[in-house]
Write a protein that holds these residues in place. Structure first.
Motif, mmCIF file in Angstrom:
data_model
loop_
_atom_site.group_PDB
_atom_site.id
_atom_site.type_symbol
_atom_site.label_atom_id
_atom_site.label_comp_id
_atom_site.label_asym_id
_atom_site.label_seq_id
_atom_site.Cartn_x
_atom_site.Cartn_y
_atom_site.Cartn_z
ATOM 1 N N LEU A 28 0.810 -1.216 0.000
ATOM 2 C CA LEU A 28 0.000 0.000 0.000
ATOM 3 C C LEU A 28 0.842 1.264 0.000
ATOM 4 C CD1 LEU A 28 -2.772 -1.058 2.556
ATOM 5 C CD2 LEU A 28 -3.007 -0.897 0.065
ATOM 6 N N HIS A 29 1.985 1.223 0.661
ATOM 7 C CA HIS A 29 2.831 2.426 0.749
ATOM 8 C C HIS A 29 3.372 2.849 -0.610
ATOM 9 C CE1 HIS A 29 5.838 -0.805 0.754
ATOM 10 N NE2 HIS A 29 6.706 0.101 0.355
ATOM 11 N N ARG A 30 3.306 1.962 -1.598
ATOM 12 C CA ARG A 30 3.809 2.290 -2.937
ATOM 13 C C ARG A 30 2.753 2.948 -3.823
ATOM 14 N NH1 ARG A 30 5.098 -1.053 -6.440
ATOM 15 N NH2 ARG A 30 4.278 -3.054 -5.701
ATOM 16 N N VAL A 31 1.513 3.027 -3.359
ATOM 17 C CA VAL A 31 0.462 3.693 -4.140
ATOM 18 C C VAL A 31 0.708 5.197 -4.112
ATOM 19 C CG1 VAL A 31 -2.004 4.183 -4.315
ATOM 20 C CG2 VAL A 31 -1.225 1.874 -3.699
ATOM 21 N N THR A 32 0.845 5.790 -5.276
ATOM 22 C CA THR A 32 1.152 7.227 -5.353
ATOM 23 C C THR A 32 -0.093 8.083 -5.568
ATOM 24 O OG1 THR A 32 1.597 6.993 -7.721
ATOM 25 C CG2 THR A 32 3.483 6.817 -6.224
ATOM 26 N N ALA A 33 -1.177 7.500 -6.034
ATOM 27 C CA ALA A 33 -2.379 8.280 -6.339
ATOM 28 C C ALA A 33 -3.070 8.733 -5.055
ATOM 29 C CB ALA A 33 -3.349 7.443 -7.166
ATOM 30 N N PRO A 34 -3.554 9.967 -5.014
ATOM 31 C CA PRO A 34 -4.361 10.392 -3.858
ATOM 32 C C PRO A 34 -5.618 9.537 -3.776
ATOM 33 C CG PRO A 34 -4.488 12.011 -5.640
ATOM 34 C CD PRO A 34 -3.439 11.028 -6.032
ATOM 35 N N THR A 35 -5.970 9.119 -2.566
ATOM 36 C CA THR A 35 -7.015 8.111 -2.402
ATOM 37 C C THR A 35 -8.035 8.517 -1.353
ATOM 38 O OG1 THR A 35 -5.396 6.382 -2.946
ATOM 39 C CG2 THR A 35 -7.453 5.665 -1.912
ATOM 40 N N LEU A 36 -9.301 8.377 -1.711
ATOM 41 C CA LEU A 36 -10.396 8.466 -0.753
ATOM 42 C C LEU A 36 -10.757 7.049 -0.327
ATOM 43 C CD1 LEU A 36 -12.779 9.940 0.712
ATOM 44 C CD2 LEU A 36 -14.097 9.576 -1.397
ATOM 45 N N VAL A 37 -10.665 6.769 0.964
ATOM 46 C CA VAL A 37 -11.106 5.488 1.526
ATOM 47 C C VAL A 37 -12.405 5.757 2.276
ATOM 48 C CG1 VAL A 37 -10.565 3.592 3.109
ATOM 49 C CG2 VAL A 37 -8.754 4.616 1.711
ATOM 50 N N LEU A 38 -13.465 5.090 1.861
ATOM 51 C CA LEU A 38 -14.792 5.343 2.431
ATOM 52 C C LEU A 38 -15.421 4.016 2.831
ATOM 53 C CD1 LEU A 38 -17.455 7.779 1.039
ATOM 54 C CD2 LEU A 38 -18.080 5.392 1.451
ATOM 55 N N CYS A 39 -16.154 4.018 3.943
ATOM 56 C CA CYS A 39 -16.804 2.799 4.405
ATOM 57 C C CYS A 39 -18.119 3.123 5.106
ATOM 58 C CB CYS A 39 -15.882 2.047 5.374
ATOM 59 S SG CYS A 39 -16.477 0.406 5.831
ATOM 60 N N GLY A 56 -4.603 3.583 6.732
ATOM 61 C CA GLY A 56 -3.351 3.690 7.461
ATOM 62 C C GLY A 56 -2.141 3.315 6.643
ATOM 63 N N GLY A 57 -2.322 2.472 5.630
ATOM 64 C CA GLY A 57 -1.197 2.028 4.819
ATOM 65 C C GLY A 57 -0.896 2.915 3.634
ATOM 66 N N LEU A 58 -1.858 3.742 3.254
ATOM 67 C CA LEU A 58 -1.685 4.630 2.104
ATOM 68 C C LEU A 58 -1.124 5.976 2.558
ATOM 69 C CD1 LEU A 58 -5.121 3.775 0.498
ATOM 70 C CD2 LEU A 58 -2.915 3.288 -0.580
ATOM 71 N N HIS A 59 -0.350 6.614 1.689
ATOM 72 C CA HIS A 59 0.309 7.870 2.075
ATOM 73 C C HIS A 59 -0.583 9.095 1.873
ATOM 74 C CE1 HIS A 59 4.098 6.170 3.109
ATOM 75 N NE2 HIS A 59 4.339 5.694 1.900
ATOM 76 N N ARG A 60 -1.317 9.118 0.776
ATOM 77 C CA ARG A 60 -2.108 10.313 0.423
ATOM 78 C C ARG A 60 -3.573 9.923 0.469
ATOM 79 N NH1 ARG A 60 0.095 11.936 -5.297
ATOM 80 N NH2 ARG A 60 -0.964 13.910 -4.879
ATOM 81 N N THR A 61 -4.172 10.039 1.649
ATOM 82 C CA THR A 61 -5.498 9.473 1.813
ATOM 83 C C THR A 61 -6.394 10.330 2.695
ATOM 84 O OG1 THR A 61 -6.695 7.489 2.528
ATOM 85 C CG2 THR A 61 -4.790 8.072 3.802
ATOM 86 N N ALA A 62 -7.684 10.245 2.411
ATOM 87 C CA ALA A 62 -8.725 10.723 3.316
ATOM 88 C C ALA A 62 -9.582 9.522 3.677
ATOM 89 C CB ALA A 62 -9.576 11.801 2.639
ATOM 90 N N TYR A 63 -9.995 9.432 4.925
ATOM 91 C CA TYR A 63 -10.774 8.289 5.410
ATOM 92 C C TYR A 63 -12.118 8.795 5.925
ATOM 93 C CZ TYR A 63 -12.052 4.299 8.405
ATOM 94 O OH TYR A 63 -12.704 3.257 9.004
ATOM 95 N N VAL A 64 -13.195 8.251 5.358
ATOM 96 C CA VAL A 64 -14.539 8.723 5.673
ATOM 97 C C VAL A 64 -15.423 7.547 6.071
ATOM 98 C CG1 VAL A 64 -16.623 9.800 4.718
ATOM 99 C CG2 VAL A 64 -14.379 10.694 4.102
ATOM 100 N N ILE A 65 -16.159 7.716 7.156
ATOM 101 C CA ILE A 65 -17.204 6.776 7.554
ATOM 102 C C ILE A 65 -18.559 7.392 7.209
ATOM 103 C CG2 ILE A 65 -18.320 5.611 9.492
ATOM 104 C CD1 ILE A 65 -15.697 4.383 8.964
ATOM 105 N N VAL A 66 -19.376 6.658 6.468
ATOM 106 C CA VAL A 66 -20.709 7.150 6.080
ATOM 107 C C VAL A 66 -21.754 6.497 6.975
ATOM 108 C CG1 VAL A 66 -22.433 7.227 4.244
ATOM 109 C CG2 VAL A 66 -20.029 7.605 3.708
ATOM 110 N N ARG A 72 -2.052 15.082 3.921
ATOM 111 C CA ARG A 72 -2.954 14.035 4.416
ATOM 112 C C ARG A 72 -4.163 14.717 5.057
ATOM 113 N NH1 ARG A 72 -2.839 8.509 6.522
ATOM 114 N NH2 ARG A 72 -0.893 8.261 5.373
ATOM 115 N N THR A 73 -5.357 14.300 4.614
ATOM 116 C CA THR A 73 -6.589 14.920 5.099
ATOM 117 C C THR A 73 -7.017 14.290 6.423
ATOM 118 O OG1 THR A 73 -7.235 15.221 2.782
ATOM 119 C CG2 THR A 73 -8.968 15.430 4.452
ATOM 120 N N PRO A 74 -7.450 15.095 7.380
ATOM 121 C CA PRO A 74 -7.897 14.519 8.657
ATOM 122 C C PRO A 74 -9.047 13.541 8.450
ATOM 123 C CG PRO A 74 -7.712 16.907 8.819
ATOM 124 C CD PRO A 74 -7.556 16.564 7.365
ATOM 125 N N ARG A 75 -9.116 12.535 9.279
ATOM 126 C CA ARG A 75 -10.207 11.573 9.217
ATOM 127 C C ARG A 75 -11.496 12.261 9.659
ATOM 128 N NH1 ARG A 75 -7.452 5.940 11.345
ATOM 129 N NH2 ARG A 75 -5.863 5.875 9.726
#
Length: 274
Positions: free
Chosen positions: A195-206, A223-233, A268-271
Motif C-alpha cells: 500500500l505504501h507504494r500507491v502514489t495516487a491520492p485516495t479516498l477510503v470510504l466505508c 493507514g497504509g496509504l500515504h495520500r489518503t482521506a478516510y470517511v465513515i458514512v 494528508r486529510t484529517p479523518r
C-alpha cells in the motif's frame, strides 16, 4: 496486455466530456451497482462502469484471471479511452483499483476505494471462505445464492426495494467460471505490504454498518496509504454507494474536485465522519 480480450467486455457509459472516471464493482455485482454514480457524476465526468470479465453481459474469460489480470484489463479500458482516469472501486473492485494503481501508476489520477480490503489473503480463514464461494454458487445456483448473500450487503434497516434490487443485480451478474476466478484472485491477494507504494491520492470510504469487510479493513487501507482521506458514512452497509448515494456522491465529488484542481494542496486529510 491483459489476459482478457477487451472486445468481450461490456461497459456502461454516461457523460460526454470531462475527465474519465472508471467504476469497478464488487464480487457479487455488475455495472448496475453504479447507477447512482452514472446519473450524478456524468455532468462533469465521462463515467464508465464495467461488467468484470465473466460477469453479467461480459464474455467469459478463456482461463483463470489473477488480480494482476483484472488490473491489466482495467488498464486496457483506460488506454482505450486515452490518457488516464480516476478509478472508483467497491469491495473487490477496490482491490482491483489498488492493484491497478500499483501496476500502472501513470494511468491512475486518483482512487476512491469504498467498503474494501487489502484482499482475502490477509487471513487463512478469510481466504478459505472466499474459495468456498464458488462451490456454494454451483450448488445453489445464482438466484438462491443471491437470496442468501445479498441482504447482508446493506444495513439491517435498508428499505425492502433496495434489498430486492441488490439481490436481483447479484442473481443477474454472477456465474461460473467468472465468479470462481474472482474469488480465487481475492483469496490469493494481500496488499498490506504494498500500500505504501500507491502514489495516487485516495479516498477510503466505508459504511458504518458494513458487515462484510467493515470499517476495520478500511482503516487498514487508510493507514497504509500515504495520500489518503478516510470517511465513515452513517446508516450505510457494505454497498454504501447504493444505500446512501447522496452522501457518498458528495464525498466522491469533493475528492474529485481536489484531485482535479492543481491549485489544491495535497496534505494528508484529517479523518472525518459524515
Amino acid at each position: 496486455m491483459s489476459a482478457y480480450d477487451l472486445s468481450g467486455l461490456h461497459l456502461e457509459r454516461a457523460g460526454d466530456s470531462g475527465p474519465l472516471l472508471l467504476c469497478l464493482h464488487g464480487i457479487g455485482s455488475s455495472s448496475a451497482a453504479f447507477a447512482p454514480q452514472l446519473a450524478a457524476l456524468s455532468d462533469m465526468f465521462r463515467v464508465v462502469a464495467w461488467d468484470a470479465p465473466g460477469y453479467a453481459e461480459s464474455a467469459d474469460p478463456d482461463g483463470p484471471l489473477s488480480m494482476d489480470d483484472y488490473a491489466d484489463t482495467a488498464a486496457e479500458v483506460i488506454r482505450a479511452y486515452g490518457g488516464s482516469a480516476h478509478v472508483l472501486g467497491v469491495s473487490w473492485g477496490g482491490v482491483i483499483a489498488l492493484r491497478l494503481a500499483l501496476r500502472h501508476p501513470g494511468l491512475v489520477d486518483s482512487l476512491m476505494v469504498l467498503d474494501s480490503t487489502s484482499g482475502s489473503g490477509t487471513d487463512p480463514e478469510k481466504a478459505a471462505g472466499m474459495r468456498a464461494r464458488a462451490a456454494e454458487l454451483a450448488r445453489l445456483g445464482p438466484d438462491a445464492f443471491a437470496a442468501a448473500r445479498a441482504p447482508r450487503l446493506v444495513s439491517p434497516d435498508a428499505p425492502a426495494d433496495l434489498v430486492e434490487r441488490v439481490t436481483a443485480t447479484m442473481a443477474a451478474s454472477v456465474r461460473l467460471p467468472g465468479y470462481a476466478h474472482a474469488a480465487e484472485a481475492m483469496a490469493a491477494t494481500d496488499l498490506r505490504g504494498e500500500l505504501h507504494r500507491v502514489t495516487a491520492p485516495t479516498l477510503v470510504l466505508c459504511g458504518d454498518q458494513d458487515r462484510v469487510t467493515g470499517p476495520d479493513s478500511s482503516q487498514v487501507l487508510a493507514g497504509g496509504l500515504h495520500r489518503t482521506a478516510y470517511v465513515i458514512v452513517k446508516d450505510a452497509g457494505h454497498l454504501a454507494n447504493q444505500e446512501q448515494p447522496e452522501r457518498v456522491n458528495a464525498w466522491l465529488l469533493s475528492h474529485l474536485h481536489i484531485a482535479t484542481d492543481p491549485r489544491t494542496p495535497d496534505p494528508r486529510t484529517p479523518r472525518t465522519k459524515g
